[in-house]
Design a protein around this motif. Structure first.
Motif, mmCIF file in Angstrom:
data_model
loop_
_atom_site.group_PDB
_atom_site.id
_atom_site.type_symbol
_atom_site.label_atom_id
_atom_site.label_comp_id
_atom_site.label_asym_id
_atom_site.label_seq_id
_atom_site.Cartn_x
_atom_site.Cartn_y
_atom_site.Cartn_z
ATOM 1 N N SER A 143 36.283 50.667 58.311
ATOM 2 C CA SER A 143 35.569 49.811 57.364
ATOM 3 C C SER A 143 35.462 50.418 55.968
ATOM 4 O O SER A 143 34.897 49.801 55.068
ATOM 5 C CB SER A 143 34.157 49.535 57.890
ATOM 6 O OG SER A 143 33.427 50.756 57.998
ATOM 7 N N PRO A 189 36.560 49.387 49.374
ATOM 8 C CA PRO A 189 36.261 47.999 49.763
ATOM 9 C C PRO A 189 36.104 47.044 48.586
ATOM 10 O O PRO A 189 36.493 45.879 48.676
ATOM 11 C CB PRO A 189 34.954 48.143 50.550
ATOM 12 C CG PRO A 189 35.025 49.515 51.139
ATOM 13 C CD PRO A 189 35.693 50.351 50.079
ATOM 14 N N GLU A 190 35.538 47.507 47.459
ATOM 15 C CA GLU A 190 35.361 46.624 46.304
ATOM 16 C C GLU A 190 36.704 46.149 45.759
ATOM 17 O O GLU A 190 36.868 44.974 45.402
ATOM 18 C CB GLU A 190 34.578 47.348 45.205
ATOM 19 C CG GLU A 190 34.304 46.513 43.964
ATOM 20 C CD GLU A 190 33.327 45.375 44.199
ATOM 21 O OE1 GLU A 190 33.190 44.521 43.299
ATOM 22 O OE2 GLU A 190 32.700 45.321 45.277
ATOM 23 N N LEU A 192 39.465 45.901 47.497
ATOM 24 C CA LEU A 192 40.015 44.989 48.505
ATOM 25 C C LEU A 192 39.400 43.600 48.379
ATOM 26 O O LEU A 192 40.080 42.590 48.580
ATOM 27 C CB LEU A 192 39.763 45.551 49.905
ATOM 28 C CG LEU A 192 40.446 46.885 50.227
ATOM 29 C CD1 LEU A 192 39.978 47.408 51.574
ATOM 30 C CD2 LEU A 192 41.958 46.735 50.207
ATOM 31 N N ARG A 193 38.124 43.547 48.034
ATOM 32 C CA ARG A 193 37.437 42.259 47.930
ATOM 33 C C ARG A 193 37.851 41.496 46.680
ATOM 34 O O ARG A 193 37.999 40.272 46.710
ATOM 35 C CB ARG A 193 35.921 42.487 47.916
ATOM 36 C CG ARG A 193 35.092 41.210 47.878
ATOM 37 C CD ARG A 193 33.609 41.521 47.866
ATOM 38 N NE ARG A 193 33.198 42.131 46.611
ATOM 39 C CZ ARG A 193 32.909 41.434 45.512
ATOM 40 N NH1 ARG A 193 33.022 40.113 45.510
ATOM 41 N NH2 ARG A 193 32.519 42.050 44.421
ATOM 42 N N ARG A 194 38.061 42.200 45.578
ATOM 43 C CA ARG A 194 38.306 41.547 44.293
ATOM 44 C C ARG A 194 39.769 41.205 44.032
ATOM 45 O O ARG A 194 40.059 40.416 43.133
ATOM 46 C CB ARG A 194 37.821 42.446 43.150
ATOM 47 C CG ARG A 194 36.328 42.458 42.942
ATOM 48 C CD ARG A 194 35.963 43.344 41.765
ATOM 49 N NE ARG A 194 34.547 43.298 41.476
ATOM 50 C CZ ARG A 194 33.981 42.445 40.626
ATOM 51 N NH1 ARG A 194 34.727 41.571 39.988
ATOM 52 N NH2 ARG A 194 32.681 42.474 40.417
ATOM 53 N N GLY A 198 43.679 43.227 49.033
ATOM 54 C CA GLY A 198 42.899 43.104 50.259
ATOM 55 C C GLY A 198 43.564 42.232 51.301
ATOM 56 O O GLY A 198 43.185 42.262 52.476
ATOM 57 N N ARG A 199 44.571 41.454 50.883
ATOM 58 C CA ARG A 199 45.301 40.579 51.801
ATOM 59 C C ARG A 199 46.729 41.068 52.039
ATOM 60 O O ARG A 199 47.534 40.372 52.646
ATOM 61 C CB ARG A 199 45.343 39.151 51.240
ATOM 62 C CG ARG A 199 43.977 38.496 51.140
ATOM 63 C CD ARG A 199 44.040 37.228 50.300
ATOM 64 N NE ARG A 199 42.809 36.460 50.394
ATOM 65 C CZ ARG A 199 41.687 36.758 49.752
ATOM 66 N NH1 ARG A 199 41.655 37.815 48.953
ATOM 67 N NH2 ARG A 199 40.605 36.018 49.889
#
Length: 234
Positions: A143, A189-190, A192-194, A198-199
């Motif tokens: 994670s 993670p930030e 990957l989110r923005r 992240g995909r």
């Protein structure tokens, strides 16, 4: 000029080939509101110019010309949308030619004087296309982020340095390690989110821009000897 700090993603609303070029329309929501024609936007790290015409012959030899009776996709009258013309050079140097309606893209508006530079200077002039060779989840239970291994085309190999900067689909990243034929980066993670990273999946192609700033590995620092060589010091 851009920083590689991506505020968010947009979605491809239309993509149409026209001869050796293409017209791209992106729905960027609030990121692309209040644009002026001629503004520069980085789309997956490629610097593109906002256009307004629907393919009519404006007399500009560099603008796309639609075939008779055919109009190009337009963003006019659609807040948050922007249209861009892609010429053959852009399509050959980047992966924008593989975009399809519905695809997500990283968006960044051009840097203004006084803005913070949280990443590194990115010109939007892509040097080539790399391929994601491996993806590994890191952190507790996977994670904590991801580690990507990216293979470079031969002309770009050997031109990065460990802990240096690199633009990947417009995202400013630090080279975590050099590997055979490419490099490795770590994504929090930030990020990957923005961003579209992240995909990402192994086998995906990504636009690569090398860091064209001072590179000590390539003798790029300004030194006393360099200043003397060019007559600035005696």
């Amino acid at each position: 000029m851009f920083t590689g700090i991506i505020p968010g993603m947009g979605r491809v609303a239309a993509f149409r080939r026209v001869g050796a070029g293409a017209r791209l329309v992106v729905d960027g929501g609030s990121i692309l509101r209040h644009l002026e024609p001629g503004e520069s936007i980085a789309v997956n790290g490629v610097c593109l110019t906002v256009v307004t015409d629907g393919g009519a012959d404006t007399g500009n030899p560099w603008s796309l010309k639609a075939p008779p009776g055919v109009s190009l996709p337009s963003a006019e009258g659609r807040p948050g949308y922007a249209a861009f013309d892609l010429l053959a050079e852009t399509l050959s140097r980047s992966r924008l030619g593989s975009l399809r309606p519905g695809d997500r893209v990283n968006l960044e508006r051009s840097l203004r004087f006084g803005d913070r530079v949280g990443g590194h200077f990115i010109t939007g002039h892509v040097d080539g296309v790399g391929v994601i060779a491996a993806l590994r989840r890191v952190g507790p239970g996977g994670s904590g982020g991801r580690e990507l291994t990216i293979v470079l085309p031969p002309p770009l190999r050997g031109r990065l340095q460990e802990k240096g900067s690199v633009g990947v689909d417009g995202v400013s990243l630090t080279v975590a390690a050099l590997v055979a034929g490419g490099f490795r980066v770590a994504l929090i993670p930030e990020t990957l989110r923005r961003t579209t990273l992240g995909r990402s999946r192994p086998g995906d192609r990504v636009n690569i821009e090398l860091d064209h700033g001072p590179n000590p590995g390539a003798g790029g620092w300004v030194t006393w000897d360099l200043l003397r060589q060019y007559g600035y010091l005696r």
